[in-house]
Design a protein around this motif. Sequence first.
Motif, PDB file in Angstrom:
ATOM      1  N   LEU A  99      12.869  -8.015  20.976  1.00 23.44           N
ATOM      2  CA  LEU A  99      13.275  -6.706  20.446  1.00 23.44           C
ATOM      3  C   LEU A  99      12.057  -5.791  20.485  1.00 23.44           C
ATOM      4  N   SER A 100      12.010  -4.904  21.491  1.00 25.81           N
ATOM      5  CA  SER A 100      10.824  -4.069  21.754  1.00 25.81           C
ATOM      6  C   SER A 100       9.585  -4.953  21.866  1.00 25.81           C
ATOM      7  N   ASP A 101       9.734  -6.119  22.347  1.00 21.79           N
ATOM      8  CA  ASP A 101       8.677  -7.124  22.496  1.00 21.79           C
ATOM      9  C   ASP A 101       9.031  -8.007  23.675  1.00 21.79           C
ATOM     10  N   GLY A 122      14.526 -14.533  11.395  1.00 18.57           N
ATOM     11  CA  GLY A 122      13.514 -14.163  10.398  1.00 18.57           C
ATOM     12  C   GLY A 122      13.243 -12.678  10.464  1.00 18.57           C
ATOM     13  N   PRO A 123      11.989 -12.263  10.199  1.00 16.45           N
ATOM     14  CA  PRO A 123      11.676 -10.840  10.089  1.00 16.45           C
ATOM     15  C   PRO A 123      11.987 -10.008  11.328  1.00 16.45           C
ATOM     16  N   ASN A 124      12.382  -8.769  11.051  1.00 17.72           N
ATOM     17  CA  ASN A 124      12.592  -7.755  12.089  1.00 17.72           C
ATOM     18  C   ASN A 124      12.420  -6.403  11.391  1.00 17.72           C
ATOM     19  N   ALA A 125      11.611  -5.523  11.987  1.00 14.46           N
ATOM     20  CA  ALA A 125      11.283  -4.262  11.311  1.00 14.46           C
ATOM     21  C   ALA A 125      12.520  -3.376  11.149  1.00 14.46           C
ATOM     22  N   ALA A 126      13.381  -3.315  12.181  1.00 17.16           N
ATOM     23  CA  ALA A 126      14.559  -2.436  12.125  1.00 17.16           C
ATOM     24  C   ALA A 126      15.494  -2.859  10.989  1.00 17.16           C
ATOM     25  N   GLY A 144      14.944   1.305  19.419  1.00 19.94           N
ATOM     26  CA  GLY A 144      13.559   0.932  19.741  1.00 19.94           C
ATOM     27  C   GLY A 144      12.733   2.183  19.971  1.00 19.94           C
ATOM     28  N   TYR A 145      11.791   2.127  20.915  1.00 18.51           N
ATOM     29  CA  TYR A 145      10.906   3.266  21.159  1.00 18.51           C
ATOM     30  C   TYR A 145      11.596   4.344  21.986  1.00 18.51           C
ATOM     31  N   LEU A 146      11.459   5.587  21.548  1.00 18.44           N
ATOM     32  CA  LEU A 146      11.905   6.721  22.359  1.00 18.44           C
ATOM     33  C   LEU A 146      10.915   6.925  23.505  1.00 18.44           C
ATOM     34  N   PHE A 169      14.885   3.915  15.211  1.00 23.35           N
ATOM     35  CA  PHE A 169      13.830   4.038  16.220  1.00 23.35           C
ATOM     36  C   PHE A 169      12.548   3.366  15.725  1.00 23.35           C
ATOM     37  N   TYR A 170      11.761   2.868  16.683  1.00 20.41           N
ATOM     38  CA  TYR A 170      10.387   2.452  16.391  1.00 20.41           C
ATOM     39  C   TYR A 170       9.481   3.587  16.862  1.00 20.41           C
ATOM     40  N   GLU A 171       8.377   3.797  16.154  1.00 23.06           N
ATOM     41  CA  GLU A 171       7.456   4.826  16.625  1.00 23.06           C
ATOM     42  C   GLU A 171       6.021   4.479  16.285  1.00 23.06           C
ATOM     43  N   ILE A 195      12.008   7.411   6.541  1.00 18.59           N
ATOM     44  CA  ILE A 195      10.752   7.069   7.221  1.00 18.59           C
ATOM     45  C   ILE A 195      10.194   5.828   6.532  1.00 18.59           C
ATOM     46  N   ALA A 196      10.278   4.700   7.247  1.00 20.09           N
ATOM     47  CA  ALA A 196       9.809   3.429   6.667  1.00 20.09           C
ATOM     48  C   ALA A 196       8.470   3.092   7.319  1.00 20.09           C
ATOM     49  N   ARG A 197       7.457   2.982   6.494  1.00 20.90           N
ATOM     50  CA  ARG A 197       6.082   2.819   7.021  1.00 20.90           C
ATOM     51  C   ARG A 197       5.451   1.562   6.432  1.00 20.90           C
ATOM     52  N   GLU A 198       4.764   0.812   7.286  1.00 21.26           N
ATOM     53  CA  GLU A 198       3.969  -0.339   6.833  1.00 21.26           C
ATOM     54  C   GLU A 198       4.781  -1.332   5.991  1.00 21.26           C
ATOM     55  N   LEU A 199       5.957  -1.660   6.480  1.00 17.86           N
ATOM     56  CA  LEU A 199       6.830  -2.568   5.736  1.00 17.86           C
ATOM     57  C   LEU A 199       6.153  -3.915   5.475  1.00 17.86           C
ATOM     58  N   THR A 200       6.333  -4.393   4.299  1.00 19.01           N
ATOM     59  CA  THR A 200       5.795  -5.689   3.804  1.00 19.01           C
ATOM     60  C   THR A 200       4.269  -5.689   3.654  1.00 19.01           C
ATOM     61  N   LYS A 201       3.634  -4.527   3.868  1.00 23.39           N
ATOM     62  CA  LYS A 201       2.169  -4.477   3.754  1.00 23.39           C
ATOM     63  C   LYS A 201       1.757  -3.707   2.501  1.00 23.39           C
ATOM     64  N   VAL A 202       0.445  -3.621   2.297  1.00 27.12           N
ATOM     65  CA  VAL A 202      -0.081  -3.017   1.056  1.00 27.12           C
ATOM     66  C   VAL A 202       0.422  -1.586   0.865  1.00 27.12           C
ATOM     67  N   GLY A 227      -0.160   4.084  10.387  1.00 26.06           N
ATOM     68  CA  GLY A 227       0.498   2.773  10.285  1.00 26.06           C
ATOM     69  C   GLY A 227       1.648   2.611  11.253  1.00 26.06           C
ATOM     70  N   GLU A 228       2.520   1.661  10.934  1.00 25.33           N
ATOM     71  CA  GLU A 228       3.660   1.357  11.810  1.00 25.33           C
ATOM     72  C   GLU A 228       4.931   1.952  11.188  1.00 25.33           C
ATOM     73  N   PHE A 229       5.784   2.467  12.069  1.00 25.08           N
ATOM     74  CA  PHE A 229       6.948   3.215  11.560  1.00 25.08           C
ATOM     75  C   PHE A 229       8.277   2.725  12.106  1.00 25.08           C
ATOM     76  N   VAL A 230       9.266   2.741  11.217  1.00 25.36           N
ATOM     77  CA  VAL A 230      10.663   2.695  11.643  1.00 25.36           C
ATOM     78  C   VAL A 230      11.287   3.996  11.144  1.00 25.36           C
TER      79      VAL A 230
HETATM   80  N1  SAM Z   1       9.768  -7.387  17.572  1.00 24.06           N
HETATM   81  C1  SAM Z   1       9.423  -6.584  16.434  1.00 24.06           C
HETATM   82  C2  SAM Z   1      10.570  -6.587  15.442  1.00 24.06           C
HETATM   83  O1  SAM Z   1      11.323  -7.546  15.442  1.00 24.06           O
HETATM   84  O2  SAM Z   1      10.693  -5.674  14.638  1.00 24.06           O
HETATM   85  C3  SAM Z   1       9.012  -5.193  16.859  1.00 24.06           C
HETATM   86  C4  SAM Z   1       7.817  -5.160  17.747  1.00 24.06           C
HETATM   87  S1  SAM Z   1       7.400  -3.568  18.339  1.00 24.06           S
HETATM   88  C5  SAM Z   1       6.198  -3.943  19.558  1.00 24.06           C
HETATM   89  C6  SAM Z   1       6.363  -2.937  17.106  1.00 24.06           C
HETATM   90  C7  SAM Z   1       7.000  -1.754  16.394  1.00 24.06           C
HETATM   91  O3  SAM Z   1       7.868  -2.234  15.382  1.00 24.06           O
HETATM   92  C8  SAM Z   1       5.992  -0.883  15.680  1.00 24.06           C
HETATM   93  O4  SAM Z   1       5.434   0.109  16.536  1.00 24.06           O
HETATM   94  C9  SAM Z   1       6.832  -0.258  14.598  1.00 24.06           C
HETATM   95  O5  SAM Z   1       7.595   0.808  15.122  1.00 24.06           O
HETATM   96  C10 SAM Z   1       7.774  -1.420  14.245  1.00 24.06           C
HETATM   97  N2  SAM Z   1       7.154  -2.236  13.180  1.00 24.06           N
HETATM   98  C11 SAM Z   1       6.641  -3.461  13.307  1.00 24.06           C
HETATM   99  N3  SAM Z   1       6.150  -3.887  12.122  1.00 24.06           N
HETATM  100  C12 SAM Z   1       6.365  -2.895  11.245  1.00 24.06           C
HETATM  101  C13 SAM Z   1       6.093  -2.716   9.870  1.00 24.06           C
HETATM  102  N4  SAM Z   1       5.464  -3.658   9.157  1.00 24.06           N
HETATM  103  N5  SAM Z   1       6.470  -1.564   9.275  1.00 24.06           N
HETATM  104  C14 SAM Z   1       7.102  -0.610   9.975  1.00 24.06           C
HETATM  105  N6  SAM Z   1       7.385  -0.716  11.290  1.00 24.06           N
HETATM  106  C15 SAM Z   1       7.021  -1.839  11.910  1.00 24.06           C
END
Ligand code: SAM
Length: 293
Positions: A99-101, A122-126, A144-146, A169-171, A195-202, A227-230
């Motif tokens: 998934l985008s990987d 298990g885990p998936n950001a979306a 996924g990514y635009l 979307f992933y961004e 706007i979901a950012r840095e999920l599961t992180k600090v 950070g990382e965005f959904v």
């Molecule tokens: N395969 C992964 C999944 O199952 O979600 C996604 C991998 S893709 C290369 C990475 C993208 O997923 C990031 O650019 C971001 O858009 C999203 N992502 C991954 N981890 C994230 C997190 N902890 N918080 C928010 N978005 C995250």
Amino acid sequence: MSEVHGEGRPENGTLYVVATPIGNLEDITLRALKVLAEADIVAAEDTRNTAILLARHAISKRPVALHEHNEAAMAGKLVHWLREGRSVALVSDAGTPGLSDPGARVVASVRQAGLRVVPIPGPNAAVSAFCASGIPDGRFLYYGYLPARSAARRAAIAGLAALDCALVFYEAPHRILEAVDDLAGTLAEGRTIVIARELTKVYESIERMPLREASEWLRADSNRQRGEFVLIVSGASKQARTKGNEWERILDLLLSELPLAQAVRLTCAATGAKRKAVYERALAAVATANKKE
Ligand code: SAM
């Protein structure tokens, strides 16, 4: 080896697609740990990253590299190993492989070879973002990514504008502003964005707001762009869908009679549709028509 779906060791000749954490290293299932510990081979997108995860769970194993640039070649190798009777655990850098990987190609080759593929969920950001988004009705389209370029990105968004399910979307941080600007500029009024950012992180944050206010919100604090965005955008309302269909229909009619610029101008004047979106669709329609000729 037996009992793939239960407590036992990985089975011979089986590819396991194993989801791993998207931030917090504790987000890994007991079954994933067992498969990673006991599979004959662990194939990983980023071997250093996976080595850290394995070490954290006291698994001493050296992963082999399987990434975007060697996936095609590795697919053949994996099929060979599986045919020899080995078990392989496939992981990506974070979340669910494929998934985008990397991963989807390998899985296709292994299945085509008539070998067994077993998912270890298990885990998936979306899905993580969606389940905490508060977007009602439970339906979404995972995009996924635009596209990275603005014109292609706007065209892609315009193509999704009439869908009544949420869009996920992933961004990347360096494109977050442009992406949100284009979502707001291309989709109809009245949408909500999460706007979901840095999920599961600090610095995890999950913010919900009207789409038209999102660019300003992001610009108000540069930390909000890190950070990382959904991104999750609510689906088109019935009214917007009808309006969308209407301008598309009118544009198609005018394009069959008039030059592009005039067709776009008249469509916007007649329906109030956004020029950018109409223009993108007109370009796409003309390109498709040229291909057919
Ligand atoms: N395969 C992964 C999944 O199952 O979600 C996604 C991998 S893709 C290369 C990475 C993208 O997923 C990031 O650019 C971001 O858009 C999203 N992502 C991954 N981890 C994230 C997190 N902890 N918080 C928010 N978005 C995250």
